[in-house]
Motif scaffolding. Sequence first.
Motif, short mmCIF file in Angstrom:
data_model
loop_
_atom_site.label_atom_id
_atom_site.label_comp_id
_atom_site.label_asym_id
_atom_site.label_seq_id
_atom_site.Cartn_x
_atom_site.Cartn_y
_atom_site.Cartn_z
N TYR A 43 0.81 -1.23 0.00
CA TYR A 43 0.00 0.00 0.00
C TYR A 43 0.85 1.28 0.00
O TYR A 43 0.31 2.38 0.16
CB TYR A 43 -0.90 0.04 1.23
CG TYR A 43 -1.93 -1.07 1.37
CD1 TYR A 43 -2.28 -1.88 0.30
CD2 TYR A 43 -2.58 -1.29 2.58
CE1 TYR A 43 -3.23 -2.89 0.45
CE2 TYR A 43 -3.53 -2.29 2.74
CZ TYR A 43 -3.85 -3.10 1.67
OH TYR A 43 -4.78 -4.07 1.83
N VAL B 191 3.64 0.49 8.37
CA VAL B 191 3.19 1.07 9.65
C VAL B 191 3.82 0.30 10.82
O VAL B 191 4.42 -0.75 10.62
CB VAL B 191 1.65 1.13 9.75
CG1 VAL B 191 1.07 2.08 8.73
CG2 VAL B 191 1.04 -0.26 9.61
N CYS C 181 -1.14 2.02 12.76
CA CYS C 181 -2.33 1.45 12.11
C CYS C 181 -3.49 1.66 13.06
O CYS C 181 -3.45 1.17 14.20
CB CYS C 181 -2.11 -0.04 11.84
SG CYS C 181 -3.65 -0.90 11.43
N GLN C 182 -4.51 2.37 12.60
CA GLN C 182 -5.63 2.65 13.50
C GLN C 182 -6.32 1.38 13.95
O GLN C 182 -6.74 1.26 15.10
CB GLN C 182 -6.61 3.60 12.81
CG GLN C 182 -5.97 4.97 12.64
CD GLN C 182 -6.90 5.98 12.01
OE1 GLN C 182 -7.96 5.62 11.47
NE2 GLN C 182 -6.50 7.23 12.03
N MET C 183 -6.41 0.40 13.04
CA MET C 183 -7.07 -0.85 13.44
C MET C 183 -6.26 -1.56 14.53
O MET C 183 -6.82 -2.02 15.52
CB MET C 183 -7.25 -1.78 12.25
CG MET C 183 -7.80 -3.14 12.65
SD MET C 183 -8.46 -4.05 11.28
CE MET C 183 -7.01 -4.66 10.51
N ASN D 242 -2.22 -7.82 12.00
CA ASN D 242 -2.37 -6.37 12.16
C ASN D 242 -2.70 -6.04 13.61
O ASN D 242 -3.78 -5.54 13.94
CB ASN D 242 -3.50 -5.85 11.26
CG ASN D 242 -3.24 -6.07 9.80
OD1 ASN D 242 -2.51 -7.00 9.43
ND2 ASN D 242 -3.81 -5.25 8.95
N CYS E 60 -10.63 -1.57 9.91
CA CYS E 60 -9.75 -0.72 9.11
C CYS E 60 -10.63 0.32 8.42
O CYS E 60 -11.50 -0.04 7.63
CB CYS E 60 -9.02 -1.57 8.07
SG CYS E 60 -8.26 -0.54 6.81
N TYR E 61 -10.38 1.60 8.72
CA TYR E 61 -11.26 2.63 8.14
C TYR E 61 -11.15 2.69 6.62
O TYR E 61 -12.12 3.00 5.94
CB TYR E 61 -10.98 4.02 8.78
CG TYR E 61 -9.65 4.60 8.37
CD1 TYR E 61 -8.49 4.26 9.03
CD2 TYR E 61 -9.57 5.47 7.28
CE1 TYR E 61 -7.27 4.76 8.63
CE2 TYR E 61 -8.35 5.97 6.87
CZ TYR E 61 -7.21 5.61 7.55
OH TYR E 61 -6.00 6.10 7.13
N ALA E 62 -9.96 2.33 6.08
CA ALA E 62 -9.81 2.38 4.61
C ALA E 62 -10.72 1.35 3.96
O ALA E 62 -11.28 1.59 2.88
CB ALA E 62 -8.35 2.13 4.23
N GLU F 21 -11.09 -7.65 4.77
CA GLU F 21 -11.30 -6.57 5.75
C GLU F 21 -12.48 -5.68 5.35
O GLU F 21 -12.85 -4.76 6.08
CB GLU F 21 -10.04 -5.71 5.87
CG GLU F 21 -8.94 -6.35 6.68
CD GLU F 21 -7.68 -5.50 6.69
OE1 GLU F 21 -7.76 -4.26 6.64
OE2 GLU F 21 -6.57 -6.08 6.73
N GLU G 271 -7.33 -1.07 -0.07
CA GLU G 271 -6.63 0.21 -0.08
C GLU G 271 -6.15 0.48 -1.50
O GLU G 271 -5.58 -0.42 -2.16
CB GLU G 271 -5.45 0.13 0.92
CG GLU G 271 -5.06 1.44 1.52
CD GLU G 271 -4.13 2.29 0.68
OE1 GLU G 271 -4.00 3.48 0.96
OE2 GLU G 271 -3.54 1.74 -0.27
N CYS H 251 -5.20 4.74 2.97
CA CYS H 251 -4.69 4.69 4.35
C CYS H 251 -3.67 5.81 4.50
O CYS H 251 -2.56 5.72 3.97
CB CYS H 251 -4.05 3.34 4.63
SG CYS H 251 -3.26 3.30 6.25
N MET I 20 -0.17 4.82 5.85
CA MET I 20 0.73 4.17 4.89
C MET I 20 1.42 5.22 4.01
O MET I 20 2.56 5.05 3.61
CB MET I 20 -0.09 3.25 3.98
CG MET I 20 -0.42 1.95 4.63
SD MET I 20 1.05 0.92 4.60
CE MET I 20 0.38 -0.56 5.31
S1 SF4 Z 1 -4.85 -0.06 5.50
FE1 SF4 Z 1 -6.05 -0.37 7.38
S2 SF4 Z 1 -5.17 -2.19 8.33
FE2 SF4 Z 1 -3.69 -1.44 6.82
S3 SF4 Z 1 -2.34 -0.07 7.98
FE3 SF4 Z 1 -3.96 1.21 7.13
S4 SF4 Z 1 -5.48 1.30 8.79
FE4 SF4 Z 1 -4.15 -0.42 9.25
#
Ligand code: SF4
Length: 300
Positions: free
Chosen positions: A26, A61, A86-88, A114, A171-173, A199, A234, A258, A261
Amino acid sequence: MEKDAIVDRIKSLKKEKNAVILVHNYQRPEIYEIADFIGDSLELSRKAAETKADIIVFCGVRFMAETAKILSPEKTVLLPDKDAGCQMANMVTADDVRRLKSENPKIPVVSYVNTTAEVKAESDICCTSANAVKIVESLNSESVIFVPDINLGSYVQQMTGKNIILAHGFCYAHMHIFPDMITGLKKHHPEAVVIAHPECRKDVRDMADEILSTGGMIKFAKESPANEFIIATESGMVERLKREIPYKTFYPVESSVCINMKKITLEKVLGSLENEQYRIEIEENVQKKAYAALMKMLNL
Ligand code: SF4
């Protein structure tokens, strides 16, 4: 400094310091140019562990760089931007896992890669998006605690029929890919095969022709007789697919980005190599337990 000069300087420093540069799928396309390896987080960490490099620079990340450190504790592991998280992974902590375990005694914990090193250390076994179903199926338990991703967990539930105790991470993306976005792309590209990452939300997965990990997407698109693909993950993944399979066409969900990333830039990679920053450190006990959870998965 011009882009080419930065790339040259990174390449010579890499040699001088015996470093290896890992680039997640990504990342920005210009980061691919300095990669020794491109791939998903576990694949990259395993490849780096097999090298004789002294330094690993992880363009991704934090949890990814931590995974590299768990597998190569003797190497220096650097993350070029200290705030690339990584928010997740941050949505479920080791305390959350301990609470889930005390509420559900004797139920095994499966953690997606993750996750932070501390969460891995609290887990019985890790999994990737490619092997999550297989890992959960292999466990001799009808109930499984699955962290952190609610969407991957619900996919595993659907595929295995087991009772999956889900956490609240996402994962918000991927969560912000909606069915109408797929419908819109399909309208313009009716022949395209829709591939979704697990995801993604269930209503998006239900619209997909294939549900695949990033590695699975490359393999499938190469082997498929189809020439056009809508890629529900993503959006950076499309750059990787174009690079691997330039003779086929890939349509991203443009809004699925993301930001963490994309924090990694060529300038930051250069700074990382020059100043050997930002070092990933993991407490020994945590590293050992997390290593055991990862190895259990790899041995399966
Ligand atoms: S794409 Fe989603 S799971 Fe991957 S690093 Fe970004 S927030 Fe985390």
